[in-house]
Design an enzyme around this catalytic site. Structure first.
Site, PDB file in Angstrom:
ATOM      1  N   PRO A  33       0.849  -1.202   0.000  1.00 38.79           N
ATOM      2  CA  PRO A  33       0.000   0.000   0.000  1.00 38.79           C
ATOM      3  C   PRO A  33       0.879   1.244   0.000  1.00 38.79           C
ATOM      4  O   PRO A  33       1.635   1.466   0.940  1.00 38.79           O
ATOM      5  CB  PRO A  33      -0.794  -0.130   1.305  1.00 38.79           C
ATOM      6  CG  PRO A  33       0.078  -0.967   2.203  1.00 38.79           C
ATOM      7  CD  PRO A  33       0.849  -1.888   1.305  1.00 38.79           C
ATOM      8  N   CYS A 116       2.467   2.634   9.824  1.00 35.43           N
ATOM      9  CA  CYS A 116       2.861   3.941   9.303  1.00 35.43           C
ATOM     10  C   CYS A 116       3.497   4.795  10.404  1.00 35.43           C
ATOM     11  O   CYS A 116       2.864   5.056  11.427  1.00 35.43           O
ATOM     12  CB  CYS A 116       1.656   4.675   8.713  1.00 35.43           C
ATOM     13  SG  CYS A 116       2.077   6.318   8.078  1.00 35.43           S
ATOM     14  N   HIS A 186       7.016  -5.171   8.530  1.00 40.40           N
ATOM     15  CA  HIS A 186       8.110  -4.319   8.051  1.00 40.40           C
ATOM     16  C   HIS A 186       9.198  -4.402   9.114  1.00 40.40           C
ATOM     17  O   HIS A 186       8.977  -4.014  10.267  1.00 40.40           O
ATOM     18  CB  HIS A 186       7.638  -2.877   7.868  1.00 40.40           C
ATOM     19  CG  HIS A 186       8.723  -1.979   7.338  1.00 40.40           C
ATOM     20  ND1 HIS A 186       8.790  -1.597   6.013  1.00 40.40           N
ATOM     21  CD2 HIS A 186       9.784  -1.406   7.946  1.00 40.40           C
ATOM     22  CE1 HIS A 186       9.851  -0.819   5.838  1.00 40.40           C
ATOM     23  NE2 HIS A 186      10.468  -0.694   7.003  1.00 40.40           N
ATOM     24  N   GLY A 217      10.346  -4.761   3.373  1.00 39.26           N
ATOM     25  CA  GLY A 217      11.421  -3.829   3.685  1.00 39.26           C
ATOM     26  C   GLY A 217      12.614  -3.953   2.755  1.00 39.26           C
ATOM     27  O   GLY A 217      13.291  -4.981   2.732  1.00 39.26           O
ATOM     28  N   ASP A 218      12.868  -2.913   1.944  1.00 35.86           N
ATOM     29  CA  ASP A 218      14.073  -2.779   1.118  1.00 35.86           C
ATOM     30  C   ASP A 218      14.318  -3.940   0.170  1.00 35.86           C
ATOM     31  O   ASP A 218      15.451  -4.419   0.052  1.00 35.86           O
ATOM     32  CB  ASP A 218      15.298  -2.581   2.014  1.00 35.86           C
ATOM     33  CG  ASP A 218      15.514  -1.116   2.376  1.00 35.86           C
ATOM     34  OD1 ASP A 218      14.690  -0.281   1.948  1.00 35.86           O
ATOM     35  OD2 ASP A 218      16.478  -0.813   3.094  1.00 35.86           O
ATOM     36  N   ARG A 241       8.935   0.619  -2.797  1.00 37.61           N
ATOM     37  CA  ARG A 241       9.756   1.465  -3.670  1.00 37.61           C
ATOM     38  C   ARG A 241      10.431   0.675  -4.793  1.00 37.61           C
ATOM     39  O   ARG A 241      10.654   1.210  -5.886  1.00 37.61           O
ATOM     40  CB  ARG A 241      10.805   2.199  -2.834  1.00 37.61           C
ATOM     41  CG  ARG A 241      10.210   3.340  -1.997  1.00 37.61           C
ATOM     42  CD  ARG A 241      11.229   3.970  -1.088  1.00 37.61           C
ATOM     43  NE  ARG A 241      11.683   3.049  -0.048  1.00 37.61           N
ATOM     44  CZ  ARG A 241      12.558   3.359   0.900  1.00 37.61           C
ATOM     45  NH1 ARG A 241      13.075   4.573   0.924  1.00 37.61           N
ATOM     46  NH2 ARG A 241      12.908   2.481   1.812  1.00 37.61           N
TER      47      ARG A 241
END
Length: 317
Positions: A33, A116, A186, A217-218, A241
């Site tokens: 999300p 978040c 995360h 995560g990453d 990302r």
């Protein structure tokens, strides 16, 4: 709420329970999300390139329930947009269950944002502050379970970890007891931003759960996704990302192929994506394949026609 999907024509994929995917023994590849970004057009694109499960951007449940305008702007879907999880920011069990009832004909489940770290979310009692309020999470999960009649409708949570991992394990166990379908972890604390992800912590959490766990995560390539999957022994990996930079990463591409860029143009124009979003996605996708000078020119473009002319002139497609 804009939707091409009506109750009598739910797509075939939606009939599949995502839980079945997590129990398949295969890596389940998930689009995270992402505020502003993981909307219908982008979800459509990543599904073309091997993404198994997509989340909407985080939606504030209270606004969604109270405002037709919010529903129309925040949630758009269609028949091919599945399996789909709608993520809500919430801290009130009744409002969350009301929001779940609205989206349940059009989605496979909802997710509660408990991860978040942004200040505004924490100040409103949303996001990562909920990892310290397991009783609030429990009440929200139970209320949705009681209100939504479909037993296959999932209720999941996405969390960050505590400095003291025993607290995270305790939170996850309580969530599992309340009826959570799966948990996305995360692997950073609330304070951590760019520090290395604690994959070993995710592995420990997974070892203490009977329900599926997704690692997050990453992760920036399919190879990294597979490595994290093996290291953590989780049931899937969630990418944010990495997919923005390369929506084709789950299909094994190391950088965004030109075909994916043109697929994005076609999808975005077909679905009426606003220019700012259309352009921003292209800026992310082209980061690795353009020079500094080309970036300056492309990033300054101010219209769809200018973007199309640029792509045609530079890439000859």
């Amino acid at each position: 709420m804009k939707s091409d999907c009506i109750r009598s024509t739910i797509c075939q994929e939606r009939k599949k329970d995502p839980i079945e995917m997590f129990h398949s023994g295969q890596l389940v590849k998930v689009c995270a999300p992402m505020v502003r970004y993981s909307k219908l057009a982008f979800r459509t694109l990543v599904r073309k390139y091997g993404c198994d499960l997509c989340y909407t951007p985080m939606i504030v449940a209270a606004d969604f329930v109270r405002s037709v305008k919010a529903r129309d702007s925040e949630f758009t879907t269609n028949q091919g947009d599945c399996p789909l999880i709608v993520q809500f920011a919430a801290n009130d069990a009744r409002l969350l269950s009301d929001a779940a009832l609205i989206v349940c004909p059009y989605a496979n489940g909802i997710d509660i944002n408990c991860g978040c770290p942004q200040r505004w979310a924490m100040a409103e009692g949303y996001g990562a502050c909920l990892i310290n309020k397991p009783e609030v999470v429990r009440d929200m999960v139970k209320q949705v379970r009681n209100q939504v009649e479909n037993p296959r409708f999932s209720v999941s949570i996405k969390i960050r970890i505590h400095d003291d991992l025993t607290r995270t394990v305790d939170l996850c166990r309580k969530a599992e007891a309340a009826g959570v379908s799966w948990i996305t972890v995360h692997g950073r604390t609330v304070e951590e931003r760019h520090q290395p992800v604690h994959y070993e912590a995710i592995k420990i959490i997974k070892e203490n759960m009977s329900i599926p766990v997704i690692a997050n995560g990453d992760i920036r390539s399919l190879r990294e996704a597979e490595n994290v999957w093996h290291i953590t022994r989780t049931d899937g990996v969630m990418v944010a990302r990495g997919l923005l930079a390369n929506p084709a990463m789950f299909a094994g591409y190391e950088e965004t192929p030109l075909k994916c860029i043109w697929d994005w143009v076609d999808i975005a124009l077909e679905l009426g994506t606003p220019y700012m979003c259309f352009h921003q996605h292209l800026m992310y996708m082209m980061e690795k394949i353009t020079s500094r000078q080309e970036k300056r020119v492309f990033n300054a473009l101010s219209s769809t026609s200018a973007v199309l002319d640029y792509l045609t002139d530079h890439y000859g497609i």
